[in-house]
Design an enzyme around this catalytic site. Structure first.
Site, PDB file in Angstrom:
ATOM      1  N   TRP A  21     -13.461   0.157   6.910  1.00  0.00           N
ATOM      2  CA  TRP A  21     -14.394   1.346   8.371  1.00  0.00           C
ATOM      3  C   TRP A  21     -13.168   2.396   9.300  1.00  0.00           C
ATOM      4  CZ3 TRP A  21     -15.556  -1.382  12.776  1.00  0.00           C
ATOM      5  CH2 TRP A  21     -16.792  -0.777  13.431  1.00  0.00           C
ATOM      6  N   ASP A  49     -11.733  -3.733   0.846  1.00  0.00           N
ATOM      7  CA  ASP A  49     -13.928  -3.096   1.404  1.00  0.00           C
ATOM      8  C   ASP A  49     -13.495  -1.636   0.572  1.00  0.00           C
ATOM      9  OD1 ASP A  49     -15.866  -5.064   1.672  1.00  0.00           O
ATOM     10  OD2 ASP A  49     -15.641  -3.949   3.910  1.00  0.00           O
ATOM     11  N   TYR A  54     -18.803   4.275   5.040  1.00  0.00           N
ATOM     12  CA  TYR A  54     -18.350   5.021   6.013  1.00  0.00           C
ATOM     13  C   TYR A  54     -17.469   5.974   5.750  1.00  0.00           C
ATOM     14  CZ  TYR A  54     -17.456  -0.303   5.986  1.00  0.00           C
ATOM     15  OH  TYR A  54     -18.218  -1.829   6.763  1.00  0.00           O
ATOM     16  N   GLN A 176     -21.249 -11.270   4.346  1.00  0.00           N
ATOM     17  CA  GLN A 176     -19.627 -10.172   4.885  1.00  0.00           C
ATOM     18  C   GLN A 176     -20.385 -10.546   6.660  1.00  0.00           C
ATOM     19  OE1 GLN A 176     -18.213  -5.974   5.633  1.00  0.00           O
ATOM     20  NE2 GLN A 176     -17.519  -7.203   2.893  1.00  0.00           N
ATOM     21  N   TRP A 205     -15.655  -9.869   8.475  1.00  0.00           N
ATOM     22  CA  TRP A 205     -15.049  -8.550   8.727  1.00  0.00           C
ATOM     23  C   TRP A 205     -14.747  -8.354  11.064  1.00  0.00           C
ATOM     24  CZ3 TRP A 205     -17.975  -6.346  12.656  1.00  0.00           C
ATOM     25  CH2 TRP A 205     -19.841  -6.476  12.804  1.00  0.00           C
ATOM     26  N   PRO A 207     -11.385  -9.442  12.394  1.00  0.00           N
ATOM     27  CA  PRO A 207     -11.076 -10.303  12.564  1.00  0.00           C
ATOM     28  C   PRO A 207     -10.235  -9.767  14.135  1.00  0.00           C
ATOM     29  CG  PRO A 207      -9.217  -9.152  11.218  1.00  0.00           C
ATOM     30  CD  PRO A 207     -10.877  -8.343  11.211  1.00  0.00           C
ATOM     31  N   ALA A 209     -12.025  -8.138  16.637  1.00  0.00           N
ATOM     32  CA  ALA A 209     -12.903  -7.297  17.289  1.00  0.00           C
ATOM     33  C   ALA A 209     -12.431  -6.292  17.169  1.00  0.00           C
ATOM     34  CB  ALA A 209     -13.424  -8.002  18.939  1.00  0.00           C
ATOM     35  N   ARG A 226      -8.965   3.886  19.081  1.00  0.00           N
ATOM     36  CA  ARG A 226     -10.571   3.095  18.745  1.00  0.00           C
ATOM     37  C   ARG A 226     -11.379   2.937  19.951  1.00  0.00           C
ATOM     38  NH1 ARG A 226     -12.676  -1.707  14.136  1.00  0.00           N
ATOM     39  NH2 ARG A 226     -11.346  -0.037  12.776  1.00  0.00           N
ATOM     40  N   GLU A 288       1.421  -5.968  10.941  1.00  0.00           N
ATOM     41  CA  GLU A 288       2.485  -6.940  11.925  1.00  0.00           C
ATOM     42  C   GLU A 288       1.119  -8.103  11.095  1.00  0.00           C
ATOM     43  OE1 GLU A 288       1.932  -5.454  15.895  1.00  0.00           O
ATOM     44  OE2 GLU A 288       0.618  -7.585  16.313  1.00  0.00           O
TER      45      GLU A 288
HETATM   46  P1  NDP Z   1     -10.645  -5.044  13.282  1.00  0.00           P
HETATM   47  O1  NDP Z   1     -11.539  -5.687  14.258  1.00  0.00           O
HETATM   48  O2  NDP Z   1      -9.078  -6.110  12.975  1.00  0.00           O
HETATM   49  O3  NDP Z   1      -9.778  -3.915  14.250  1.00  0.00           O
HETATM   50  C1  NDP Z   1      -8.838  -3.247  13.582  1.00  0.00           C
HETATM   51  C2  NDP Z   1      -8.627  -1.903  14.294  1.00  0.00           C
HETATM   52  O4  NDP Z   1      -8.138  -3.075  15.500  1.00  0.00           O
HETATM   53  C3  NDP Z   1      -7.587  -1.022  13.978  1.00  0.00           C
HETATM   54  O5  NDP Z   1      -7.997   0.016  13.414  1.00  0.00           O
HETATM   55  C4  NDP Z   1      -6.843  -0.569  15.424  1.00  0.00           C
HETATM   56  O6  NDP Z   1      -7.139   0.853  15.568  1.00  0.00           O
HETATM   57  C5  NDP Z   1      -6.616  -1.722  15.626  1.00  0.00           C
HETATM   58  N1  NDP Z   1      -5.570  -2.452  14.864  1.00  0.00           N
HETATM   59  C6  NDP Z   1      -5.288  -3.548  14.480  1.00  0.00           C
HETATM   60  N2  NDP Z   1      -4.043  -4.237  13.834  1.00  0.00           N
HETATM   61  C7  NDP Z   1      -3.672  -4.070  15.378  1.00  0.00           C
HETATM   62  C8  NDP Z   1      -2.449  -4.496  15.845  1.00  0.00           C
HETATM   63  N3  NDP Z   1      -1.876  -5.277  15.374  1.00  0.00           N
HETATM   64  N4  NDP Z   1      -2.274  -3.734  17.182  1.00  0.00           N
HETATM   65  C9  NDP Z   1      -2.780  -2.861  17.988  1.00  0.00           C
HETATM   66  N5  NDP Z   1      -3.692  -3.019  17.326  1.00  0.00           N
HETATM   67  C10 NDP Z   1      -4.775  -3.770  15.874  1.00  0.00           C
HETATM   68  O7  NDP Z   1     -10.921  -5.173  12.094  1.00  0.00           O
HETATM   69  P2  NDP Z   1     -12.244  -3.790  11.650  1.00  0.00           P
HETATM   70  O8  NDP Z   1     -13.245  -4.199  12.495  1.00  0.00           O
HETATM   71  O9  NDP Z   1     -11.283  -2.988  11.132  1.00  0.00           O
HETATM   72  O10 NDP Z   1     -12.285  -4.453  10.254  1.00  0.00           O
HETATM   73  C11 NDP Z   1     -11.861  -4.539   9.211  1.00  0.00           C
HETATM   74  C12 NDP Z   1     -12.624  -4.362   8.226  1.00  0.00           C
HETATM   75  O11 NDP Z   1     -14.054  -5.020   7.769  1.00  0.00           O
HETATM   76  C13 NDP Z   1     -13.371  -2.787   8.032  1.00  0.00           C
HETATM   77  O12 NDP Z   1     -12.005  -1.727   7.520  1.00  0.00           O
HETATM   78  C14 NDP Z   1     -14.656  -3.435   6.516  1.00  0.00           C
HETATM   79  O13 NDP Z   1     -13.706  -3.060   6.005  1.00  0.00           O
HETATM   80  C15 NDP Z   1     -15.070  -4.310   7.160  1.00  0.00           C
HETATM   81  N6  NDP Z   1     -15.862  -4.208   8.682  1.00  0.00           N
HETATM   82  C16 NDP Z   1     -17.502  -4.697   7.635  1.00  0.00           C
HETATM   83  C17 NDP Z   1     -18.281  -4.500   8.714  1.00  0.00           C
HETATM   84  C18 NDP Z   1     -19.994  -4.808   7.998  1.00  0.00           C
HETATM   85  O14 NDP Z   1     -20.939  -4.869   8.431  1.00  0.00           O
HETATM   86  N7  NDP Z   1     -19.809  -5.574   6.879  1.00  0.00           N
HETATM   87  C19 NDP Z   1     -18.673  -4.327   9.960  1.00  0.00           C
HETATM   88  C20 NDP Z   1     -17.360  -3.267  10.321  1.00  0.00           C
HETATM   89  C21 NDP Z   1     -16.285  -4.419   9.644  1.00  0.00           C
HETATM   90  P3  NDP Z   1      -6.563   1.805  16.401  1.00  0.00           P
HETATM   91  O15 NDP Z   1      -5.286   1.693  15.990  1.00  0.00           O
HETATM   92  O16 NDP Z   1      -7.684   2.754  16.033  1.00  0.00           O
HETATM   93  O17 NDP Z   1      -6.932   1.076  18.253  1.00  0.00           O
END
Ligand code: NDP
Length: 312
Positions: A21, A49, A54, A176, A205, A207, A209, A226, A288
């Site tokens: 996503w 996933d 997406y 999910q 999903w 983890p 936020a 983001r 990480e």
């Molecule tokens: P997270 O809440 O973990 O957010 C991920 C984002 O946080 C990254 O893209 C990055 O964004 C930032 N990030 C991640 N790790 C770090 C770190 N160590 N340090 C600093 N910034 C970090 O997960 P997602 O919201 O991406 O959700 C994970 C997956 O869950 C999605 O890819 C999708 O497959 C699924 N999902 C499913 C949904 C549903 O409705 N079923 C809805 C949403 C997600 P950046 O660097 O751009 O700031």
């Protein structure tokens, strides 16, 4: 890497998985997607996933490209159907869109089947028996191995099971839901009766936020992050959440890990979570976040109580 059963199903999912996503296409090009998926796989991730929504299908195309370098039986691939386009029948859980949407997703992924197929949201405009019959058809036709829901209420999931039983259809295996330290109730309370009764698995999903729980927004919105890039997500960043994240940061420092690792490790402590889907916009974040599994084993009852107090 630990592998969990998907609820009562025999399928084994890595406890940490990787999702597409926002990142796939917009932040990660095909080379970066290939490298990230390979890195995750080498660390033991077997579940990837995706969703038809997406990147308007681009995320499935990129994942499909990367999957050509994997043995199909080594990986568990999912997609989700609901938002497929602008036309009146390109959306929702009616029989036409569920089936056509799945065919189109398989074409983009260049796969014969997905392992997991989700109804991405509940659809109040489609009778539940129509949705259950369409998912049953997709499973029996071999287009998917297991079907599930995403962000359905406990009552809606229960109804889907009843209807599946009445009609002799395959019932849903998994949900999910969003699950993280700032969003807990559905997984911890509302779904509680469903785990034992239906053997429901969960692939959770966000983890972090959307990154808030990494602590990166503790002092404002960094450029290129983001919440800087995706305007509608900014409303989720409140002063209360920042305060909680800072308190979590203090606990993480004591433990010698990052706030992101602590937040992900906490999700892994819930025995009802089959797999925590990670998001990462670069390899450093992915590295990480994958190391959070090592932190999980250090979260004892005293630390869990401290974490609870920090986010209360
Ligand atoms: P997270 O809440 O973990 O957010 C991920 C984002 O946080 C990254 O893209 C990055 O964004 C930032 N990030 C991640 N790790 C770090 C770190 N160590 N340090 C600093 N910034 C970090 O997960 P997602 O919201 O991406 O959700 C994970 C997956 O869950 C999605 O890819 C999708 O497959 C699924 N999902 C499913 C949904 C549903 O409705 N079923 C809805 C949403 C997600 P950046 O660097 O751009 O700031």
């Amino acid at each position: 890497m630990k592998y969990n059963r998907l609820g009562r199903a025999g399928l084994k999912l890595s406890e940490l998985s990787f999702g597409a996503w926002i990142t796939f296409g917009a932040q990660l090009d095909v080379a970066a997607v290939k490298k990230s998926m390979r890195l995750a796989f080498e660390r033991g991730v077997n579940f990837f996933d995706n969703a038809e929504a997406y990147g308007g299908g681009a995320a499935e195309r990129l994942m499909g490209e990367a999957l050509k370098d994997f043995k199909r039986s080594d990986v568990v691939v999912s997609t989700k159907i609901f938002w497929g386009g602008k036309g009146p029948n390109d959306k929702g859980l009616n029989r036409k869109h569920l089936i056509e949407g799945t065919y189109a997703a398989l074409e983009r992924l260049d796969l014969d089947y997905v392992d997991l197929l989700y109804c991405h949201r509940p659809d109040p405009e489609t009778p539940i028996d129509e949705t259950v019959r369409a998912m049953d058809f997709l499973i029996r036709a071999g287009h998917a191995f297991y079907w599930g829901t995403s962000e359905w209420s406990a009552a809606e999931i229960e109804r889907a099971h009843e209807v599946a039983r009445e009609l002799g259809c395959v019932p849903p295996s998994m949900e999910q839901p969003e699950y993280n330290l700032l969003h807990r109730d559905r997984v911890e309370k509302e779904y509680l009766p469903l785990y034992g009764r239906f053997g429901m698995g969960t692939t959770t999903w966000s983890p972090l936020a959307s990154g808030i729980l990494s602590g990166k927004y503790d002092h404002g919105i960094p450029k290129g992050s983001r919440l800087d890039r995706v305007e509608w997500l900014r409303e989720y960043l409140t002063a209360e959440k920042v305060e909680k994240t800072r308190a979590l940061g203090a606990i993480a420092r004591q433990l010698g890990c990052t706030t992101a690792q602590l937040s992900i490790a906490w999700c892994l402590k819930n025995p009802h979570v089959s797999s925590v889907i990670l998001g990462a916009s670069n390899e450093r974040q992915l590295e990480e976040n994958l190391a959070a599994a090592e932190v999980r084993d250090r979260l004892d009852d005293a630390l869990l109580a401290e974490i609870d107090a920090a986010v209360r």
